[in-house]
Write an enzyme that holds these catalytic residues in place. Structure first.
Site, mmCIF file in Angstrom:
data_model
loop_
_atom_site.group_PDB
_atom_site.id
_atom_site.type_symbol
_atom_site.label_atom_id
_atom_site.label_comp_id
_atom_site.label_asym_id
_atom_site.label_seq_id
_atom_site.Cartn_x
_atom_site.Cartn_y
_atom_site.Cartn_z
ATOM 1 N N ARG A 79 32.757 71.750 59.684
ATOM 2 C CA ARG A 79 32.596 72.999 60.449
ATOM 3 C C ARG A 79 33.721 73.977 60.157
ATOM 4 O O ARG A 79 33.530 75.193 60.273
ATOM 5 C CB ARG A 79 32.501 72.676 61.949
ATOM 6 C CG ARG A 79 31.163 72.060 62.319
ATOM 7 C CD ARG A 79 31.162 71.531 63.730
ATOM 8 N NE ARG A 79 31.553 70.136 63.787
ATOM 9 C CZ ARG A 79 32.097 69.562 64.854
ATOM 10 N NH1 ARG A 79 32.311 70.265 65.942
ATOM 11 N NH2 ARG A 79 32.404 68.281 64.840
ATOM 12 N N GLU A 82 38.935 62.465 68.125
ATOM 13 C CA GLU A 82 38.462 62.128 69.468
ATOM 14 C C GLU A 82 37.469 60.971 69.445
ATOM 15 O O GLU A 82 37.452 60.144 70.347
ATOM 16 C CB GLU A 82 37.832 63.357 70.163
ATOM 17 C CG GLU A 82 37.554 63.102 71.642
ATOM 18 C CD GLU A 82 36.788 64.219 72.340
ATOM 19 O OE1 GLU A 82 36.314 65.154 71.674
ATOM 20 O OE2 GLU A 82 36.646 64.112 73.574
HETATM 21 O O1 LIG Z 1 41.334 67.145 67.256
HETATM 22 P P1 LIG Z 1 40.532 65.961 66.786
HETATM 23 O O2 LIG Z 1 40.433 64.882 67.828
HETATM 24 O O3 LIG Z 1 41.007 65.458 65.475
HETATM 25 O O4 LIG Z 1 39.038 66.461 66.604
HETATM 26 C C1 LIG Z 1 38.696 67.685 65.985
HETATM 27 C C2 LIG Z 1 37.841 67.479 64.793
HETATM 28 O O5 LIG Z 1 36.631 66.796 65.155
HETATM 29 C C3 LIG Z 1 35.535 67.428 64.492
HETATM 30 O O6 LIG Z 1 35.421 66.954 63.198
HETATM 31 P P2 LIG Z 1 34.344 65.930 62.595
HETATM 32 O O7 LIG Z 1 35.104 64.905 61.852
HETATM 33 O O8 LIG Z 1 33.384 65.510 63.651
HETATM 34 O O9 LIG Z 1 33.716 66.809 61.465
HETATM 35 P P3 LIG Z 1 32.493 67.743 61.102
HETATM 36 O O10 LIG Z 1 33.079 69.131 61.101
HETATM 37 O O11 LIG Z 1 32.197 67.245 59.745
HETATM 38 O O12 LIG Z 1 31.377 67.616 62.090
HETATM 39 C C4 LIG Z 1 35.964 68.885 64.497
HETATM 40 O O13 LIG Z 1 35.237 69.638 63.549
HETATM 41 C C5 LIG Z 1 37.428 68.798 64.184
HETATM 42 O O14 LIG Z 1 37.656 68.765 62.792
HETATM 43 N N1 LIG Z 2 34.144 67.276 72.044
HETATM 44 C C1 LIG Z 2 34.018 67.761 70.794
HETATM 45 N N2 LIG Z 2 33.056 68.666 70.517
HETATM 46 C C2 LIG Z 2 32.927 69.139 69.249
HETATM 47 N N3 LIG Z 2 33.695 68.796 68.242
HETATM 48 C C3 LIG Z 2 34.651 67.896 68.480
HETATM 49 N N4 LIG Z 2 35.578 67.341 67.684
HETATM 50 C C4 LIG Z 2 36.305 66.495 68.418
HETATM 51 N N5 LIG Z 2 35.894 66.471 69.680
HETATM 52 C C5 LIG Z 2 34.860 67.342 69.755
#
Ligand SMILES: O=P(O)(O)OC[C@H]1O[C@H](OP(=O)(O)OP(=O)(O)O)[C@H](O)[C@@H]1O
Ligand SMILES: Nc1ncnc2[nH]cnc12
Length: 173
Positions: free
Chosen positions: A60, A97
């Site tokens: 994202r 998370e």
């Molecule tokens: O602060 P944190 O606990 O590290 O979480 C934040 C991250 O979690 C999600 O990534 P995800 O790995 O789900 O990636 P995506 O964008 O591929 O869906 C979001 O896009 C952030 O990169």
């Molecule tokens: N609660 C949440 N919603 C969307 N993206 C996330 N990445 C980590 N935690 C998330």
């Protein structure tokens, strides 16, 4: 801060696992004026910061980061999930998370001293953003700051951002 586009963010309970309230930005992206407003709001604090490269975090962070790079007249550098970048990479493992993962960057992604803004959609525990920061610093780039669309304040990710450069969130929940 309340903005018109914030109404387009959708809360999805129990995704990707039970107990997680997922902030879904796809309705913002699908709405032409909502997307434009979100990018403009993210860009605002950085317009005069001399950003030369935006480093966007897969996946994202690519969508927002590439749009932000255009808005700031900067180049875009992808920070990717493992095994996706074709040339030599540095890697960093991290927890987030709802799991753990690895990020990679091309070793020649920046010139030393390049002014870099790190971009992602959500700051939750901060694991992802801190891992990305470490990769950018390893390349001896100058981190101008970090921009996220959404900060989930209860998870205290901001406390893990140790760089002197500012971390700015457009929306906080
Ligand atoms: O602060 P944190 O606990 O590290 O979480 C934040 C991250 O979690 C999600 O990534 P995800 O790995 O789900 O990636 P995506 O964008 O591929 O869906 C979001 O896009 C952030 O990169
Ligand atoms: N609660 C949440 N919603 C969307 N993206 C996330 N990445 C980590 N935690 C998330």
């Amino acid at each position: 801060m309340t903005t018109a586009f914030s109404r387009l963010i959708r809360d999805v309970p129990d995704f990707p696992r039970p107990g997680i309230l997922f902030k879904d930005i796809t309705p913002v992206l699908a709405d032409a004026s909502g997307f434009a407003e979100a990018i403009s709001a993210m860009a605002e604090p950085w317009r005069h910061a001399g950003v030369e490269r935006v480093a966007g975090i897969e996946a994202r962070g690519f969508i927002l980061g590439a749009a932000l790079a255009r808005e700031l007249d900067a180049g875009f550098v992808p920070i990717r999930k493992p095994g996706k970048l074709p040339a030599e990479t540095f890697a960093a493992d991290y927890g987030l998370e709802y799991g753990s993962d690895r990020l990679e960057i091309h070793t020649d992604a920046f010139q030393p001293g390049s002014r870099v803004l790190v971009v992602d959609d959500v700051l939750a525990t901060g694991g992802t953003l801190v891992a990305a920061l470490g990769l950018v610093e390893r390349l001896q780039a100058q981190v101008v700051g970090a921009a996220v669309l959404i900060e989930l304040t209860a998870l205290q990710g901001r406390a893990r951002w140790t760089a002197a450069a500012p971390l700015r969130a457009t929306l906080r929940y």
